[in-house]
Design a protein around this motif. Structure first.
Motif, PDB file in Angstrom:
ATOM      1  N   PRO A  85       0.804  -1.231   0.000  1.00  9.97           N
ATOM      2  CA  PRO A  85       0.000   0.000   0.000  1.00  9.97           C
ATOM      3  C   PRO A  85       0.837   1.282   0.000  1.00  9.97           C
ATOM      4  CG  PRO A  85      -0.581  -1.429   1.874  1.00  9.97           C
ATOM      5  CD  PRO A  85       0.513  -2.096   1.116  1.00  9.97           C
ATOM      6  N   LEU A  86       1.999   1.252   0.626  1.00  7.80           N
ATOM      7  CA  LEU A  86       2.859   2.431   0.608  1.00  7.80           C
ATOM      8  C   LEU A  86       3.331   2.722  -0.813  1.00  7.80           C
ATOM      9  CD1 LEU A  86       4.311   4.675   2.132  1.00  7.80           C
ATOM     10  CD2 LEU A  86       6.171   3.079   2.586  1.00  7.80           C
ATOM     11  N   ALA A  87       3.634   1.669  -1.562  1.00  4.85           N
ATOM     12  CA  ALA A  87       4.027   1.846  -2.966  1.00  4.85           C
ATOM     13  C   ALA A  87       2.873   2.449  -3.764  1.00  4.85           C
ATOM     14  CB  ALA A  87       4.455   0.517  -3.576  1.00  4.85           C
ATOM     15  N   LEU A  88       1.652   1.989  -3.513  1.00  8.80           N
ATOM     16  CA  LEU A  88       0.484   2.535  -4.205  1.00  8.80           C
ATOM     17  C   LEU A  88       0.344   4.025  -3.903  1.00  8.80           C
ATOM     18  CD1 LEU A  88      -2.085   2.286  -5.894  1.00  8.80           C
ATOM     19  CD2 LEU A  88      -3.267   1.516  -3.816  1.00  8.80           C
ATOM     20  N   MET A  89       0.530   4.393  -2.652  1.00 11.45           N
ATOM     21  CA  MET A  89       0.442   5.799  -2.279  1.00 11.45           C
ATOM     22  C   MET A  89       1.527   6.612  -2.992  1.00 11.45           C
ATOM     23  SD  MET A  89       0.203   7.479   1.536  1.00 11.45           S
ATOM     24  CE  MET A  89       1.823   6.888   2.016  1.00 11.45           C
ATOM     25  N   LYS A  90       2.749   6.065  -3.073  1.00 11.50           N
ATOM     26  CA  LYS A  90       3.830   6.764  -3.772  1.00 11.50           C
ATOM     27  C   LYS A  90       3.512   6.922  -5.259  1.00 11.50           C
ATOM     28  CE  LYS A  90       7.785   5.403  -0.908  1.00 11.50           C
ATOM     29  NZ  LYS A  90       9.073   4.684  -0.918  1.00 11.50           N
ATOM     30  N   VAL A  91       3.000   5.864  -5.871  1.00 11.63           N
ATOM     31  CA  VAL A  91       2.641   5.926  -7.295  1.00 11.63           C
ATOM     32  C   VAL A  91       1.594   7.003  -7.514  1.00 11.63           C
ATOM     33  CG1 VAL A  91       1.469   4.698  -9.172  1.00 11.63           C
ATOM     34  CG2 VAL A  91       3.252   3.538  -7.867  1.00 11.63           C
ATOM     35  N   ASN A  92       0.566   7.012  -6.686  1.00  9.48           N
ATOM     36  CA  ASN A  92      -0.493   8.007  -6.850  1.00  9.48           C
ATOM     37  C   ASN A  92       0.037   9.430  -6.658  1.00  9.48           C
ATOM     38  OD1 ASN A  92      -2.469   6.118  -7.455  1.00  9.48           O
ATOM     39  ND2 ASN A  92      -3.077   5.864  -5.329  1.00  9.48           N
ATOM     40  N   ASN A  93       0.857   9.622  -5.639  1.00  4.91           N
ATOM     41  CA  ASN A  93       1.409  10.957  -5.385  1.00  4.91           C
ATOM     42  C   ASN A  93       2.299  11.429  -6.528  1.00  4.91           C
ATOM     43  OD1 ASN A  93       0.102  11.203  -2.933  1.00  4.91           O
ATOM     44  ND2 ASN A  93       1.862  10.519  -1.732  1.00  4.91           N
ATOM     45  N   ARG A  94       3.244  10.576  -6.938  1.00  5.60           N
ATOM     46  CA  ARG A  94       4.142  10.957  -8.036  1.00  5.60           C
ATOM     47  C   ARG A  94       3.364  11.194  -9.322  1.00  5.60           C
ATOM     48  NH1 ARG A  94       9.362   6.913  -7.748  1.00  5.60           N
ATOM     49  NH2 ARG A  94       9.953   7.336  -5.584  1.00  5.60           N
TER      50      ARG A  94
END
Length: 106
Positions: free
Chosen positions: A23-32
């Motif tokens: 989920p942290l990776a998903l959050m990073k993808v969405n933010n970037r």
């Protein structure tokens, strides 16, 4: 290289599973992706695909595993099929190296 060994569907499945498990990776993808979309005015889905690939590589480096093999863990369910793909990749890499060495492009 990965597009020679995996279909686009397998890669996308791998990315989806990677993001589901991280989920942290998903959050990073969405933010970037949102930041880049604003700056470039590009389509969000294309940016998310690229950013998922980038973050997957970062995660693989963090745990000290080849990023292609890390993607395979998510993209291909069968251990046997993953092993076959890795062997094929290694053969292709060896062949490419041999051809480049022979032609002077190494």
């Amino acid at each position: 290289m990965i597009h020679k060994l995996l279909t686009r569907e397998q890669i996308e499945k791998g990315y989806i599973r990677f993001l589901e498990k991280n989920p942290l990776a998903l959050m990073k993808v969405n933010n970037r992706s949102q930041q880049i979309e604003i700056i470039l005015g590009k389509k969000l889905s294309n940016i998310q695909y690229i950013e998922t690939a980038n973050i997957l590589v970062e995660y693989a480096e963090t745990i000290g595993i080849d990023s292609f093999e890390y993607l395979l863990l998510y993209a291909v369910e069968s251990v046997e099929e993953r092993q076959k793909i890795i062997l094929l990749r290694d053969e292709l890499t060896k062949h490419d190296y041999s051809v480049n060495k022979y032609t002077g492009n190494a």
